[in-house]
Every structure is written in C-alpha cells, then in structure tokens.
Design a protein around this motif. Structure first.
Motif, PDB file in Angstrom:
ATOM      1  N   UNK A  38      86.687  71.535 121.759  1.00  0.00           N
ATOM      2  CA  UNK A  38      87.746  70.614 121.156  1.00  0.00           C
ATOM      3  C   UNK A  38      87.907  69.188 121.598  1.00  0.00           C
ATOM      4  N   UNK A  39      88.533  68.390 120.772  1.00  0.00           N
ATOM      5  CA  UNK A  39      88.887  67.054 121.321  1.00  0.00           C
ATOM      6  C   UNK A  39      90.206  66.973 121.703  1.00  0.00           C
ATOM      7  N   UNK A  40      90.722  66.284 122.818  1.00  0.00           N
ATOM      8  CA  UNK A  40      91.991  66.374 123.400  1.00  0.00           C
ATOM      9  C   UNK A  40      92.296  64.847 123.610  1.00  0.00           C
ATOM     10  N   UNK A  41      92.848  64.243 122.656  1.00  0.00           N
ATOM     11  CA  UNK A  41      93.152  62.711 122.767  1.00  0.00           C
ATOM     12  C   UNK A  41      94.613  62.305 122.717  1.00  0.00           C
ATOM     13  N   UNK A  42      95.080  61.259 122.954  1.00  0.00           N
ATOM     14  CA  UNK A  42      96.313  60.468 122.869  1.00  0.00           C
ATOM     15  C   UNK A  42      97.161  60.865 124.179  1.00  0.00           C
ATOM     16  N   UNK A  43      98.549  60.792 123.843  1.00  0.00           N
ATOM     17  CA  UNK A  43      99.546  61.004 124.734  1.00  0.00           C
ATOM     18  C   UNK A  43     100.297  62.353 124.912  1.00  0.00           C
ATOM     19  N   UNK A  44     100.428  62.596 126.021  1.00  0.00           N
ATOM     20  CA  UNK A  44     101.030  63.771 126.238  1.00  0.00           C
ATOM     21  C   UNK A  44     102.571  64.136 126.194  1.00  0.00           C
ATOM     22  N   UNK A  45     103.281  63.084 125.862  1.00  0.00           N
ATOM     23  CA  UNK A  45     104.702  62.814 125.536  1.00  0.00           C
ATOM     24  C   UNK A  45     105.136  63.038 124.255  1.00  0.00           C
ATOM     25  N   UNK A  46     104.190  63.280 123.227  1.00  0.00           N
ATOM     26  CA  UNK A  46     104.629  63.202 121.916  1.00  0.00           C
ATOM     27  C   UNK A  46     104.141  64.443 121.080  1.00  0.00           C
ATOM     28  N   UNK A  47     104.385  64.471 119.918  1.00  0.00           N
ATOM     29  CA  UNK A  47     104.091  65.783 119.149  1.00  0.00           C
ATOM     30  C   UNK A  47     102.544  66.033 119.050  1.00  0.00           C
ATOM     31  N   UNK A  48     102.225  67.094 118.747  1.00  0.00           N
ATOM     32  CA  UNK A  48     100.553  67.646 118.981  1.00  0.00           C
ATOM     33  C   UNK A  48     100.262  67.596 117.322  1.00  0.00           C
ATOM     34  N   UNK A  49      98.945  66.860 117.283  1.00  0.00           N
ATOM     35  CA  UNK A  49      98.256  66.947 115.796  1.00  0.00           C
ATOM     36  C   UNK A  49      97.239  67.943 116.035  1.00  0.00           C
ATOM     37  N   UNK A  50      97.196  69.058 115.408  1.00  0.00           N
ATOM     38  CA  UNK A  50      95.972  70.034 115.440  1.00  0.00           C
ATOM     39  C   UNK A  50      95.222  69.846 114.161  1.00  0.00           C
ATOM     40  N   UNK A  51      94.155  69.306 114.361  1.00  0.00           N
ATOM     41  CA  UNK A  51      93.321  68.739 113.134  1.00  0.00           C
ATOM     42  C   UNK A  51      92.262  69.860 113.082  1.00  0.00           C
ATOM     43  N   UNK A  52      92.135  70.590 111.851  1.00  0.00           N
ATOM     44  CA  UNK A  52      91.126  71.599 111.554  1.00  0.00           C
ATOM     45  C   UNK A  52      90.293  71.214 110.473  1.00  0.00           C
ATOM     46  N   UNK A  53      88.945  71.268 110.557  1.00  0.00           N
ATOM     47  CA  UNK A  53      87.834  71.070 109.771  1.00  0.00           C
ATOM     48  C   UNK A  53      87.542  72.173 109.012  1.00  0.00           C
ATOM     49  N   UNK A  54      86.649  71.810 107.862  1.00  0.00           N
ATOM     50  CA  UNK A  54      85.868  72.879 107.349  1.00  0.00           C
ATOM     51  C   UNK A  54      84.308  72.996 107.268  1.00  0.00           C
ATOM     52  N   UNK A  55      83.850  73.168 106.070  1.00  0.00           N
ATOM     53  CA  UNK A  55      82.501  73.439 106.100  1.00  0.00           C
ATOM     54  C   UNK A  55      81.770  72.193 105.391  1.00  0.00           C
ATOM     55  N   UNK A  56      80.657  71.755 105.628  1.00  0.00           N
ATOM     56  CA  UNK A  56      79.971  71.701 106.908  1.00  0.00           C
ATOM     57  C   UNK A  56      80.227  70.907 107.775  1.00  0.00           C
ATOM     58  N   UNK A  57      81.561  70.434 108.064  1.00  0.00           N
ATOM     59  CA  UNK A  57      82.047  69.323 108.742  1.00  0.00           C
ATOM     60  C   UNK A  57      82.300  69.969 110.208  1.00  0.00           C
ATOM     61  N   UNK A  58      82.618  69.029 111.041  1.00  0.00           N
ATOM     62  CA  UNK A  58      83.121  69.573 112.410  1.00  0.00           C
ATOM     63  C   UNK A  58      84.114  68.215 112.783  1.00  0.00           C
ATOM     64  N   UNK A  59      84.586  68.026 114.111  1.00  0.00           N
ATOM     65  CA  UNK A  59      85.654  67.439 114.423  1.00  0.00           C
ATOM     66  C   UNK A  59      85.457  65.910 114.225  1.00  0.00           C
ATOM     67  N   UNK A  60      84.037  65.599 114.034  1.00  0.00           N
ATOM     68  CA  UNK A  60      83.735  64.359 113.831  1.00  0.00           C
ATOM     69  C   UNK A  60      84.622  63.684 112.270  1.00  0.00           C
ATOM     70  N   UNK A  61      84.667  64.691 111.809  1.00  0.00           N
ATOM     71  CA  UNK A  61      85.537  64.244 110.372  1.00  0.00           C
ATOM     72  C   UNK A  61      86.845  63.643 110.675  1.00  0.00           C
ATOM     73  N   UNK A  62      87.323  63.921 111.774  1.00  0.00           N
ATOM     74  CA  UNK A  62      88.376  63.330 112.070  1.00  0.00           C
ATOM     75  C   UNK A  62      88.848  61.882 112.584  1.00  0.00           C
ATOM     76  N   UNK A  63      87.651  61.328 113.119  1.00  0.00           N
ATOM     77  CA  UNK A  63      87.406  60.178 113.919  1.00  0.00           C
ATOM     78  C   UNK A  63      88.142  59.081 113.332  1.00  0.00           C
ATOM     79  N   UNK A  64      88.552  59.033 112.254  1.00  0.00           N
ATOM     80  CA  UNK A  64      89.379  58.009 111.658  1.00  0.00           C
ATOM     81  C   UNK A  64      90.994  57.951 111.496  1.00  0.00           C
ATOM     82  N   UNK A  65      91.207  59.497 111.534  1.00  0.00           N
ATOM     83  CA  UNK A  65      92.583  59.888 111.527  1.00  0.00           C
ATOM     84  C   UNK A  65      93.278  59.741 113.091  1.00  0.00           C
ATOM     85  N   UNK A  66      92.101  60.311 114.066  1.00  0.00           N
ATOM     86  CA  UNK A  66      92.752  60.526 115.382  1.00  0.00           C
ATOM     87  C   UNK A  66      93.147  59.218 115.955  1.00  0.00           C
TER      88      UNK A  66
END
Length: 298
Positions: A38-66
């Motif tokens: 899993x990727x774990x980026x950003x700041x620890x003092x805010x909300x958590x964004x749990x970003x879930x991909x589908x098929x045939x993608x993977x966490x690379x899919x979220x590189x623009x939102x992250x």
C-alpha cells in the motif's frame, strides 16, 4: 500456504508520476505468508483517504488524485492481492469476493484507519462499498466513481458481458494496449506502467479472474453482502458523499451511476466528466479538488 508470485522491485523503477515509497504488511490475519502493498502518503493530522482500485489497474491509478488528498490528510492506496506490488496467488480459484473483501477489512483494522474517506471505482467500489457497514465508526465520507453494487439481482448488461467475453479470450491480456484504448490521454510510458506488475501471464491470475467474480445471480459469492451494503447506504449512511462519473465509459453509463446514487443516502447530483472513460482517476486532480470543495462547503 497459498502459492504466490512477487513482482521484482525493478519493474517499478522510474514509473512516470509515481515516486511514492512502498509500504507492506505480511501479518494480516488469515493471509499469513502473503504480502500486501500500500501507499502511505500525506499528513497524519488530517482525514484518511482510502483509495481502492479495480481491474486491471493498481495504485498507480491514483497518482493524480493522491497529491491533492495528501495536502489535507493521509492517503492509503493498497494494491489488491494479484495486482500492483502485492503478492499474486498463482491459482485463479484463490480469487473470490470474500478473499479480497476480507483482506481489505483486515488491512483497515491493522492500520487502525479512522476518519476515513472511502475513494472507490470499479472493483474498488464493488468491494469497498461493503466495508463501511462493518465498522461505520471509521468512515466519514465517500467519493465514488464508475462502479456499482454487486447485488446479483439485475442483469450485468451487454457492455459488461462483452467485456467478460473479451477478457476470457485473453488469458495473457495486453494491459498496456487495453489501457491505451480505454484512456487515450495516457502516454506510452504511462500505459506501460499499468502493465509493470505483470512480467508474464503467470502473474495475471487476478486480472483474468476478476470479471468472472461480478455476481450475476442472487446466490453468487458476494451478492448477499452487497445487497446488505446497498440497504445500509440507503438507510444508515450518515456521512458526506461525492460522485464523479466518466461520461465516456462504455461499460458503466451515467444512467447506471444515477441508479447507484439513488441508493446512497444524501448523495448529491454527480460531477460528470464527459471525456473521461472508465478509469476516471486519470482525470483525477480536478475531481479530487471538487470533492474537497464540496465537503468543505457542506
């Protein structure tokens, strides 16, 4: 022990727009011997964004939102087993709805995620939309894109049936070519990055299996829990919601997503991105900013 392959690290070097450090867990209860990434980026003092991909993608899919989410909170973007940098069971039959749902539930517990904004699309939604009812105190917001409830009580539709048939005919699916057809804005290097986790067809059991797992009858695996989830979102969801829809998706239409919206209590009219296809996250930065603005204004 489940026999699994592990993609060599060098396959992930230099991927465009993906400078993020990997994080792993090998201690998920019930998944001993399997390593999930899993990727774990950003700041620890805010909300958590749990970003879930589908098929045939993977966490690379979220590189623009992250990066947008990371400005205000912590971003957790796992790779499902069989995808990305996570271990890949070689037996197609390992891949079931319950296998993947259980892994996500276990990861949320292991990381003790709270103040969660669930961000989901495709299988990230089919699985992810069943998670909050198991621990509603952990979830505050929803960002949902081109997905649905896997309830087994309605036809999957000709678009999805055609996709299933095509995927079934391609045991060594050309993921780079598929992503370029589905998302013409991708560069050659970006499309190739989607295929990076899969050196050969032995690594693609999850890619092959996922379209077959979408429930097409009431008693299919995952259908009952998905119907429970649909009822829960309609009746019990107390958080904020935001929907974005790729208008050019040939499988999940705007009308279909309006149907999903009706089951999410308090979900406003969707943000429609006319030029976006199924992989809406490739248009993700403005979607992420619009969602954050909508949450702040509510």
């Amino acid at each position: 022990m489940i026999e699994a392959l592990r993609t060599p690290d060098e396959r992930f070097e230099g991927l465009p727009g993906y400078p993020f450090a990997p994080h792993y867990r090998e201690d998920l209860p019930g998944y001993e011997g399997l390593r999930i990434h899993y990727l774990d980026e950003g700041r620890s003092d805010g909300p958590v964004f749990l970003c879930l991909h589908g098929q045939p993608s993977w966490s690379y899919l979220y590189r623009k939102m992250l990066p947008v989410f990371a400005e205000v909170g912590r971003v957790i973007a796992p790779d499902l087993f069989g995808f990305g940098r996570s271990d890949k069971p070689v037996d197609d039959q390992v891949y079931t709805f319950d296998f993947h749902r259980g892994a996500l539930l276990a990861l949320v517990e292991a990381l003790d995620l709270r103040r969660v904004t669930l961000v989901c699309q495709d299988w990230g939604g089919l699985l992810g939309l069943t998670l909050p009812m198991a621990a509603p105190e952990r979830y505050e917001r929803l960002i949902v894109m081109n997905t649905g409830f896997a309830t087994g009580d309605r036809p999957l539709g000709p678009g999805f049936e055609a996709w299933k048939a095509y995927n079934r005919s391609q045991p060594d699916l050309d993921i780079q070519a598929l992503m370029q057809r589905a998302t013409p804005i991708l560069s050659d290097a970006e499309a190739a990055a989607y295929a990076a986790p899969y050196p050969d067809m032995r690594y693609k059991a999850g890619v092959r299996r996922f379209p077959e797992l979408v429930p097409d009858r009431l008693d299919a695996s995952g259908a009952e829990i998905s119907r429970q989830a649909r009822d829960w979102w309609s009746r019990d969801w107390q958080g904020q919601s935001f929907m974005a829809v790729g208008g050019a998706d040939p499988v999940i239409s705007v009308d279909a997503m309006q149907g999903v919206r009706r089951y999410i209590r308090g979900c406003p009219e969707p943000m429609i991105v006319p030029e976006a296809g199924h992989f809406v996250q490739e248009w993700g930065a403005p979607i992420a900013r619009a969602a954050l603005a909508a949450f702040a204004a509510a």
